[in-house]
Design a protein around this motif. Structure first.
Motif, PDB file in Angstrom:
ATOM      1  N   ASP A  56       0.811  -1.225   0.000  1.00  0.00           N
ATOM      2  CA  ASP A  56       0.000   0.000   0.000  1.00  0.00           C
ATOM      3  C   ASP A  56       0.839   1.267   0.000  1.00  0.00           C
ATOM      4  N   GLY A  57       2.084   1.152  -0.387  1.00  0.00           N
ATOM      5  CA  GLY A  57       2.925   2.345  -0.429  1.00  0.00           C
ATOM      6  C   GLY A  57       4.375   1.975  -0.688  1.00  0.00           C
ATOM      7  N   ASP A  58       5.195   3.001  -0.858  1.00  0.00           N
ATOM      8  CA  ASP A  58       6.607   2.815  -1.184  1.00  0.00           C
ATOM      9  C   ASP A  58       7.440   2.898   0.092  1.00  0.00           C
ATOM     10  N   GLY A  59       8.316   1.901   0.282  1.00  0.00           N
ATOM     11  CA  GLY A  59       9.183   1.904   1.450  1.00  0.00           C
ATOM     12  C   GLY A  59      10.082   3.120   1.531  1.00  0.00           C
ATOM     13  N   LEU A  60      10.409   3.721   0.393  1.00  0.00           N
ATOM     14  CA  LEU A  60      11.233   4.933   0.412  1.00  0.00           C
ATOM     15  C   LEU A  60      10.491   6.086   1.085  1.00  0.00           C
ATOM     16  N   ASP A  61       9.165   6.141   0.920  1.00  0.00           N
ATOM     17  CA  ASP A  61       8.374   7.165   1.595  1.00  0.00           C
ATOM     18  C   ASP A  61       8.348   6.925   3.104  1.00  0.00           C
ATOM     19  N   ILE A  62       8.300   5.637   3.510  1.00  0.00           N
ATOM     20  CA  ILE A  62       8.397   5.301   4.935  1.00  0.00           C
ATOM     21  C   ILE A  62       9.718   5.822   5.494  1.00  0.00           C
ATOM     22  N   LEU A  63      10.792   5.628   4.741  1.00  0.00           N
ATOM     23  CA  LEU A  63      12.112   6.084   5.173  1.00  0.00           C
ATOM     24  C   LEU A  63      12.124   7.595   5.354  1.00  0.00           C
ATOM     25  N   ARG A  64      11.538   8.324   4.404  1.00  0.00           N
ATOM     26  CA  ARG A  64      11.485   9.788   4.522  1.00  0.00           C
ATOM     27  C   ARG A  64      10.771  10.215   5.799  1.00  0.00           C
ATOM     28  N   LYS A  65       9.617   9.593   6.080  1.00  0.00           N
ATOM     29  CA  LYS A  65       8.854   9.940   7.279  1.00  0.00           C
ATOM     30  C   LYS A  65       9.590   9.527   8.543  1.00  0.00           C
ATOM     31  N   ALA A  66      10.202   8.352   8.502  1.00  0.00           N
ATOM     32  CA  ALA A  66      10.878   7.828   9.684  1.00  0.00           C
ATOM     33  C   ALA A  66      12.024   8.734  10.118  1.00  0.00           C
ATOM     34  N   LYS A  67      12.746   9.305   9.164  1.00  0.00           N
ATOM     35  CA  LYS A  67      13.883  10.168   9.508  1.00  0.00           C
ATOM     36  C   LYS A  67      13.435  11.396  10.297  1.00  0.00           C
ATOM     37  N   LYS A  68      12.163  11.803  10.134  1.00  0.00           N
ATOM     38  CA  LYS A  68      11.650  12.964  10.857  1.00  0.00           C
ATOM     39  C   LYS A  68      11.294  12.607  12.300  1.00  0.00           C
ATOM     40  N   LEU A  84      19.222  -0.242  -9.220  1.00  0.00           N
ATOM     41  CA  LEU A  84      20.281   0.438  -8.483  1.00  0.00           C
ATOM     42  C   LEU A  84      19.830   1.811  -8.001  1.00  0.00           C
ATOM     43  N   ASP A  85      18.985   2.485  -8.789  1.00  0.00           N
ATOM     44  CA  ASP A  85      18.544   3.833  -8.423  1.00  0.00           C
ATOM     45  C   ASP A  85      17.813   3.846  -7.085  1.00  0.00           C
ATOM     46  N   ASP A  86      16.973   2.833  -6.823  1.00  0.00           N
ATOM     47  CA  ASP A  86      16.248   2.769  -5.556  1.00  0.00           C
ATOM     48  C   ASP A  86      17.209   2.673  -4.373  1.00  0.00           C
ATOM     49  N   ARG A  87      18.236   1.860  -4.541  1.00  0.00           N
ATOM     50  CA  ARG A  87      19.207   1.704  -3.454  1.00  0.00           C
ATOM     51  C   ARG A  87      19.977   3.004  -3.217  1.00  0.00           C
ATOM     52  N   ILE A  88      20.341   3.671  -4.312  1.00  0.00           N
ATOM     53  CA  ILE A  88      21.070   4.939  -4.183  1.00  0.00           C
ATOM     54  C   ILE A  88      20.187   5.985  -3.527  1.00  0.00           C
ATOM     55  N   ILE A  89      18.916   6.051  -3.927  1.00  0.00           N
ATOM     56  CA  ILE A  89      17.990   7.012  -3.312  1.00  0.00           C
ATOM     57  C   ILE A  89      17.860   6.723  -1.819  1.00  0.00           C
ATOM     58  N   GLY A  90      17.714   5.455  -1.462  1.00  0.00           N
ATOM     59  CA  GLY A  90      17.591   5.093  -0.052  1.00  0.00           C
ATOM     60  C   GLY A  90      18.799   5.511   0.757  1.00  0.00           C
TER      61      GLY A  90
END
Length: 224
Positions: A56-68, A84-90
């Motif tokens: 139901d969502g992208d784990g990268l968005d979870i990461l963005r919220k979690a850092k806050k 590779l782009d996903d890993r680099i973004i993460g």
């Protein structure tokens, strides 16, 4: 330490949780983006393990919220994606590491231990604390070569205070990270105080524990 596992593959999530619990981690589970976001907003964690491919969502968005909400947590991305782009973004977002699925649980634990050593600046496995030595991997407290018998919770409490040396930890923080309970009540507070008293009593038979400081009305701190 307290760990949040955000993983929609329930079998894998439970396998990780069972494995880490045997290594004395406290684990919370979330199987969806929504569950993960809610737990991150309500709790503080030492490690957050995030699957990128949530239903139901992208784990990268979870990461963005979690850092806050969990700035001091360490983050490991779990992914079956070959992009590779996903890993680099993460990693650019602040993830400390990533693991490609499938992976060995021992490798996950090894990477978590390596991150903890960097985070807490642990150069040696044996840490000096006053006249005592603490062996975190072996869960031992030593005076010279003499082991001191602490209960599991007493050692967990002492080691967590040690990893946060010179930082005042409230009873709520200690309860959350040692017992996995966020909402502290009088019983939790009494348990913490009783364990601190026992630690002082057991170690005080060998040497001074003046480095274990009570901050009145707040909590406890290891100073030095």
């Amino acid at each position: 330490m307290k760990v949040l596992i955000v993983e929609d593959e329930k079998t894998l999530a439970y396998e990780m949780a069972d494995f880490l619990k045997k290594a004395f981690y406290i684990c919370d589970l979330a199987h969806t983006y929504q569950e993960g976001a809610e737990k991150i907003a309500l709790n503080q964690y030492d490690f957050i393990l995030i699957d990128l491919g949530l239903p139901d969502g992208d784990g990268l968005d979870i990461l963005r919220k979690a850092k806050k909400h969990n700035e001091e947590a360490a983050y490991i991305i779990l992914t079956a994606r070959g992009n590779l782009d996903d890993r680099i973004i993460g990693l650019d977002l602040g993830a400390d590491d990533y693991l490609s699925k499938p992976f060995y649980l021992l490798e996950l634990q090894s990477r978590m231990q390596a991150i903890a050593r960097r985070k807490f600046k642990l150069q040696d496995e044996l840490i000096r604390l006053g006249d005592f030595s603490i062996d975190l991997p072996k869960r031992l407290v030593l005076f010279d070569s003499n082991p001191i018998d602490l209960s599991r919770k007493e050692f967990d409490l002492l080691s967590y205070l040690l990893l946060n040396k010179n930082r005042v930890l409230t009873r709520m923080q200690l309860s959350e990270h040692i017992w996995g309970s966020y909402a502290i009540d009088d019983n939790d507070s009494n348990y913490i105080d009783a364990h601190i008293k026992n630690i002082r009593k057991k170690l005080g038979l060998w040497a001074s524990t003046e480095w274990l400081e009570t901050v009145r009305g707040v909590g406890y701190r290891i100073k030095g």
